[in-house]
Design a protein around this motif. Structure first.
Motif, PDB file in Angstrom:
ATOM      1  N   ALA A  50     -16.543 -42.804 -48.036  1.00  0.00           N
ATOM      2  CA  ALA A  50     -16.226 -43.296 -46.692  1.00  0.00           C
ATOM      3  C   ALA A  50     -16.764 -44.702 -46.448  1.00  0.00           C
ATOM      4  CB  ALA A  50     -16.778 -42.332 -45.644  1.00  0.00           C
ATOM      5  N   THR A  51     -17.770 -45.121 -47.214  1.00  0.00           N
ATOM      6  CA  THR A  51     -18.371 -46.437 -47.001  1.00  0.00           C
ATOM      7  C   THR A  51     -17.680 -47.541 -47.805  1.00  0.00           C
ATOM      8  OG1 THR A  51     -19.976 -46.202 -48.815  1.00  0.00           O
ATOM      9  CG2 THR A  51     -20.582 -45.275 -46.672  1.00  0.00           C
ATOM     10  N   LEU A  52     -16.775 -47.173 -48.701  1.00  0.00           N
ATOM     11  CA  LEU A  52     -16.106 -48.164 -49.547  1.00  0.00           C
ATOM     12  C   LEU A  52     -15.034 -48.921 -48.769  1.00  0.00           C
ATOM     13  CD1 LEU A  52     -15.563 -46.102 -52.846  1.00  0.00           C
ATOM     14  CD2 LEU A  52     -17.474 -47.609 -52.271  1.00  0.00           C
ATOM     15  N   SER A  53     -14.796 -50.149 -49.187  1.00  0.00           N
ATOM     16  CA  SER A  53     -13.697 -50.923 -48.612  1.00  0.00           C
ATOM     17  C   SER A  53     -12.370 -50.355 -49.099  1.00  0.00           C
ATOM     18  CB  SER A  53     -13.809 -52.386 -49.035  1.00  0.00           C
ATOM     19  OG  SER A  53     -13.583 -52.507 -50.443  1.00  0.00           O
ATOM     20  N   ALA A  54     -11.283 -50.814 -48.502  1.00  0.00           N
ATOM     21  CA  ALA A  54      -9.958 -50.302 -48.870  1.00  0.00           C
ATOM     22  C   ALA A  54      -9.670 -50.526 -50.356  1.00  0.00           C
ATOM     23  CB  ALA A  54      -8.886 -50.965 -48.014  1.00  0.00           C
ATOM     24  N   LYS A  55     -10.008 -51.693 -50.876  1.00  0.00           N
ATOM     25  CA  LYS A  55      -9.740 -51.997 -52.286  1.00  0.00           C
ATOM     26  C   LYS A  55     -10.600 -51.137 -53.215  1.00  0.00           C
ATOM     27  CE  LYS A  55      -6.523 -55.137 -52.539  1.00  0.00           C
ATOM     28  NZ  LYS A  55      -5.246 -54.865 -53.251  1.00  0.00           N
ATOM     29  N   LEU A  56     -11.862 -50.955 -52.831  1.00  0.00           N
ATOM     30  CA  LEU A  56     -12.741 -50.141 -53.669  1.00  0.00           C
ATOM     31  C   LEU A  56     -12.309 -48.678 -53.640  1.00  0.00           C
ATOM     32  CD1 LEU A  56     -16.309 -51.627 -53.076  1.00  0.00           C
ATOM     33  CD2 LEU A  56     -14.522 -52.324 -54.682  1.00  0.00           C
ATOM     34  N   LYS A  57     -11.776 -48.223 -52.517  1.00  0.00           N
ATOM     35  CA  LYS A  57     -11.232 -46.859 -52.447  1.00  0.00           C
ATOM     36  C   LYS A  57     -10.035 -46.726 -53.380  1.00  0.00           C
ATOM     37  CE  LYS A  57     -12.648 -45.476 -47.788  1.00  0.00           C
ATOM     38  NZ  LYS A  57     -12.219 -45.168 -46.414  1.00  0.00           N
ATOM     39  N   GLU A  58      -9.197 -47.755 -53.437  1.00  0.00           N
ATOM     40  CA  GLU A  58      -8.053 -47.728 -54.358  1.00  0.00           C
ATOM     41  C   GLU A  58      -8.529 -47.565 -55.796  1.00  0.00           C
ATOM     42  OE1 GLU A  58      -4.865 -50.592 -54.102  1.00  0.00           O
ATOM     43  OE2 GLU A  58      -5.364 -51.013 -52.007  1.00  0.00           O
ATOM     44  N   ALA A  59      -9.574 -48.324 -56.148  1.00  0.00           N
ATOM     45  CA  ALA A  59     -10.103 -48.251 -57.510  1.00  0.00           C
ATOM     46  C   ALA A  59     -10.683 -46.861 -57.784  1.00  0.00           C
ATOM     47  CB  ALA A  59     -11.172 -49.326 -57.718  1.00  0.00           C
ATOM     48  N   ALA A  60     -11.426 -46.332 -56.827  1.00  0.00           N
ATOM     49  CA  ALA A  60     -12.018 -45.001 -57.003  1.00  0.00           C
ATOM     50  C   ALA A  60     -10.937 -43.935 -57.103  1.00  0.00           C
ATOM     51  CB  ALA A  60     -12.959 -44.699 -55.835  1.00  0.00           C
ATOM     52  N   ASP A  61      -9.903 -44.037 -56.280  1.00  0.00           N
ATOM     53  CA  ASP A  61      -8.794 -43.075 -56.326  1.00  0.00           C
ATOM     54  C   ASP A  61      -8.111 -43.110 -57.691  1.00  0.00           C
ATOM     55  OD1 ASP A  61      -9.263 -42.328 -53.716  1.00  0.00           O
ATOM     56  OD2 ASP A  61      -7.721 -43.628 -52.864  1.00  0.00           O
ATOM     57  N   PHE A  62      -7.979 -44.301 -58.237  1.00  0.00           N
ATOM     58  CA  PHE A  62      -7.338 -44.434 -59.551  1.00  0.00           C
ATOM     59  C   PHE A  62      -8.188 -43.749 -60.622  1.00  0.00           C
ATOM     60  CE2 PHE A  62      -6.285 -46.388 -63.578  1.00  0.00           C
ATOM     61  CZ  PHE A  62      -4.898 -46.441 -63.540  1.00  0.00           C
ATOM     62  N   VAL A  63      -9.500 -43.910 -60.547  1.00  0.00           N
ATOM     63  CA  VAL A  63     -10.387 -43.269 -61.529  1.00  0.00           C
ATOM     64  C   VAL A  63     -10.280 -41.753 -61.430  1.00  0.00           C
ATOM     65  CG1 VAL A  63     -12.783 -42.942 -62.248  1.00  0.00           C
ATOM     66  CG2 VAL A  63     -11.975 -45.218 -61.592  1.00  0.00           C
ATOM     67  N   VAL A  64     -10.274 -41.229 -60.207  1.00  0.00           N
ATOM     68  CA  VAL A  64     -10.178 -39.780 -60.011  1.00  0.00           C
ATOM     69  C   VAL A  64      -8.864 -39.242 -60.574  1.00  0.00           C
ATOM     70  CG1 VAL A  64      -9.974 -37.948 -58.269  1.00  0.00           C
ATOM     71  CG2 VAL A  64     -11.716 -39.724 -58.031  1.00  0.00           C
ATOM     72  N   SER A  65      -7.787 -39.993 -60.378  1.00  0.00           N
ATOM     73  CA  SER A  65      -6.467 -39.542 -60.823  1.00  0.00           C
ATOM     74  C   SER A  65      -6.241 -39.753 -62.315  1.00  0.00           C
ATOM     75  CB  SER A  65      -5.368 -40.278 -60.046  1.00  0.00           C
ATOM     76  OG  SER A  65      -5.465 -40.017 -58.665  1.00  0.00           O
ATOM     77  N   ASN A  66      -7.018 -40.670 -62.918  1.00  0.00           N
ATOM     78  CA  ASN A  66      -6.783 -41.016 -64.330  1.00  0.00           C
ATOM     79  C   ASN A  66      -8.094 -41.078 -65.118  1.00  0.00           C
ATOM     80  OD1 ASN A  66      -3.730 -42.024 -64.119  1.00  0.00           O
ATOM     81  ND2 ASN A  66      -4.866 -42.917 -62.407  1.00  0.00           N
ATOM     82  N   PRO A  67      -8.903 -40.020 -65.102  1.00  0.00           N
ATOM     83  CA  PRO A  67     -10.212 -40.094 -65.764  1.00  0.00           C
ATOM     84  C   PRO A  67     -10.137 -40.312 -67.266  1.00  0.00           C
ATOM     85  CG  PRO A  67      -9.690 -37.832 -65.159  1.00  0.00           C
ATOM     86  CD  PRO A  67      -8.661 -38.699 -64.503  1.00  0.00           C
ATOM     87  N   VAL A  68      -9.148 -39.705 -67.917  1.00  0.00           N
ATOM     88  CA  VAL A  68      -9.034 -39.853 -69.370  1.00  0.00           C
ATOM     89  C   VAL A  68      -8.681 -41.287 -69.734  1.00  0.00           C
ATOM     90  CG1 VAL A  68      -7.807 -39.105 -71.439  1.00  0.00           C
ATOM     91  CG2 VAL A  68      -8.403 -37.432 -69.679  1.00  0.00           C
ATOM     92  N   THR A 123     -12.743 -55.611 -59.215  1.00  0.00           N
ATOM     93  CA  THR A 123     -12.722 -54.545 -58.203  1.00  0.00           C
ATOM     94  C   THR A 123     -13.347 -53.270 -58.759  1.00  0.00           C
ATOM     95  OG1 THR A 123     -10.695 -55.465 -57.252  1.00  0.00           O
ATOM     96  CG2 THR A 123     -11.256 -53.205 -56.639  1.00  0.00           C
ATOM     97  N   PHE A 124     -13.039 -52.957 -60.004  1.00  0.00           N
ATOM     98  CA  PHE A 124     -13.618 -51.771 -60.639  1.00  0.00           C
ATOM     99  C   PHE A 124     -15.117 -51.953 -60.862  1.00  0.00           C
ATOM    100  CE2 PHE A 124      -9.170 -51.089 -61.563  1.00  0.00           C
ATOM    101  CZ  PHE A 124      -9.043 -49.717 -61.453  1.00  0.00           C
ATOM    102  N   SER A 125     -15.530 -53.178 -61.176  1.00  0.00           N
ATOM    103  CA  SER A 125     -16.965 -53.440 -61.358  1.00  0.00           C
ATOM    104  C   SER A 125     -17.704 -53.297 -60.031  1.00  0.00           C
ATOM    105  CB  SER A 125     -17.163 -54.848 -61.924  1.00  0.00           C
ATOM    106  OG  SER A 125     -16.571 -54.969 -63.203  1.00  0.00           O
ATOM    107  N   ARG A 126     -17.116 -53.820 -58.966  1.00  0.00           N
ATOM    108  CA  ARG A 126     -17.755 -53.713 -57.648  1.00  0.00           C
ATOM    109  C   ARG A 126     -17.796 -52.253 -57.189  1.00  0.00           C
ATOM    110  NH1 ARG A 126     -14.469 -58.126 -56.369  1.00  0.00           N
ATOM    111  NH2 ARG A 126     -13.189 -56.830 -54.990  1.00  0.00           N
ATOM    112  N   MET A 127     -16.729 -51.515 -57.468  1.00  0.00           N
ATOM    113  CA  MET A 127     -16.701 -50.098 -57.109  1.00  0.00           C
ATOM    114  C   MET A 127     -17.801 -49.334 -57.839  1.00  0.00           C
ATOM    115  SD  MET A 127     -15.549 -46.964 -58.553  1.00  0.00           S
ATOM    116  CE  MET A 127     -14.279 -47.459 -59.718  1.00  0.00           C
ATOM    117  N   SER A 128     -17.993 -49.635 -59.117  1.00  0.00           N
ATOM    118  CA  SER A 128     -19.047 -48.982 -59.903  1.00  0.00           C
ATOM    119  C   SER A 128     -20.417 -49.249 -59.299  1.00  0.00           C
ATOM    120  CB  SER A 128     -18.997 -49.472 -61.352  1.00  0.00           C
ATOM    121  OG  SER A 128     -17.739 -49.226 -61.934  1.00  0.00           O
TER     122      SER A 128
END
Length: 288
Positions: A15-33, A53-58
């Motif tokens: 909930a604290t992530l920005s819109a772009k960081l949420k996009e990156a996190a959603d992508f990781v959840v949907s495509n972990p492999v 964006t992925f680095s900032r999300m991490s």
């Protein structure tokens, strides 16, 4: 590296992530492999997001680097049952091809969900949760919309063992009155799935603000109640049904109560015996 899974680390901070960081996190959840095995450049291209964006999300999730996030995903994938991924692939293919055998589709999905729960659940975290619930002065349970029956069932099972468990609100009762007096000695279990019931999210926040131990059971890292959770369990609910499957949620609730029963000693045995005797005296159960 943290002992928490990626989804556990994500759930409390999504909930604290920005819109772009949420996009990156959603992508990781949907495509972990893919994230675990492919280069950041390729992942960024597929997600249509900048590598940074992925680095900032991490970093926002507490990882020292994107590589640490990838390493955690690799470990999680190694510990997943291989037949689960094959089962999901077969189920999706069957569904896409228009297989009319809904009974098989749905039961296979439930079986795959249960297998995933077995492979993904953090047993040490579950045991710690059971200990917290056992030591709590009062345990309230809330669930609305489709989660109402599961919350009622969890509370019903607990009532055989303890006298300090209750629904935060029942039909026609005030949720606010149920939450009054919550403190650091108490616990609230919230069961909620999309579409999320506002009262469940608000109850989690109220309990969190009161300092209570808050357990959230849901099926997605995007659940707003996770922002207020002390502990959380994200259960798989994949199904060909139009409705979220509650099979794994029910099993998790039964596991919680089973573990509580195992550590409750003679007091629980005496209480269960007393409840059963009163049931017979009040003719609440058929005893013919």
């Amino acid at each position: 590296m943290s002992d928490l899974s990626f989804e556990q680390q994500l759930s409390g901070k999504y909930a604290t992530l920005s819109a772009k960081l949420k996009e990156a996190a959603d992508f990781v959840v949907s495509n972990p492999v893919d994230v675990a095995t492919r280069s950041l450049r390729t992942i960024s291209k597929d997600a249509k997001l900048a590598p940074a964006t992925f680095s900032r999300m991490s970093s926002a999730l507490g990882f020292t680097s994107y590589e640490e996030l990838r390493d955690l995903l690799r470990l999680e994938i190694q510990h997943r049952p291989g037949s689960f991924s094959r089962g999901v692939e077969a189920l999706q293919q069957s569904h896409d091809e228009g297989d009319p055998d809904f009974i098989a589709l749905h039961t296979n999905a439930c079986a795959s969900n249960l297998q995933a729960l077995t492979g993904q659940i953090d047993k040490a975290r579950l045991d710690a949760c059971v200990d917290q619930l056992y030591q709590a002065r009062r345990v309230l349970v809330t669930g609305a919309l489709g989660s109402t029956g599961v919350a009622e069932y969890l509370t019903y099972m607990a009532s055989f063992l303890f006298d300090n468990w209750a629904m935060a609100s029942r039909m026609g009762a005030s949720l606010a009155s149920g939450l009054v007096g919550l403190s650091t000695n108490d616990a609230l279990i919230v069961i909620t799935k999309p579409p999320f019931a506002s009262k469940s999210i608000n109850a989690a926040k109220e309990a969190f603000d009161a300092g209570a131990y808050v357990v959230v059971i849901t099926d997605t890292h995007t659940c707003p109640a996770l922002a207020y959770a002390t502990d959380s369990f994200i259960v798989p609910t994949q199904s060909p049904h139009f409705f979220s499957s509650y099979t794994t949620t029910l099993v998790l609730c039964e596991i919680l109560i089973g573990k509580l029963a195992a550590i409750s000693g003679t007091s629980a045995r005496h209480r269960i015996a007393e409840v059963e005797n009163k049931n017979r005296r009040l003719s609440e159960v058929w005893d013919g």
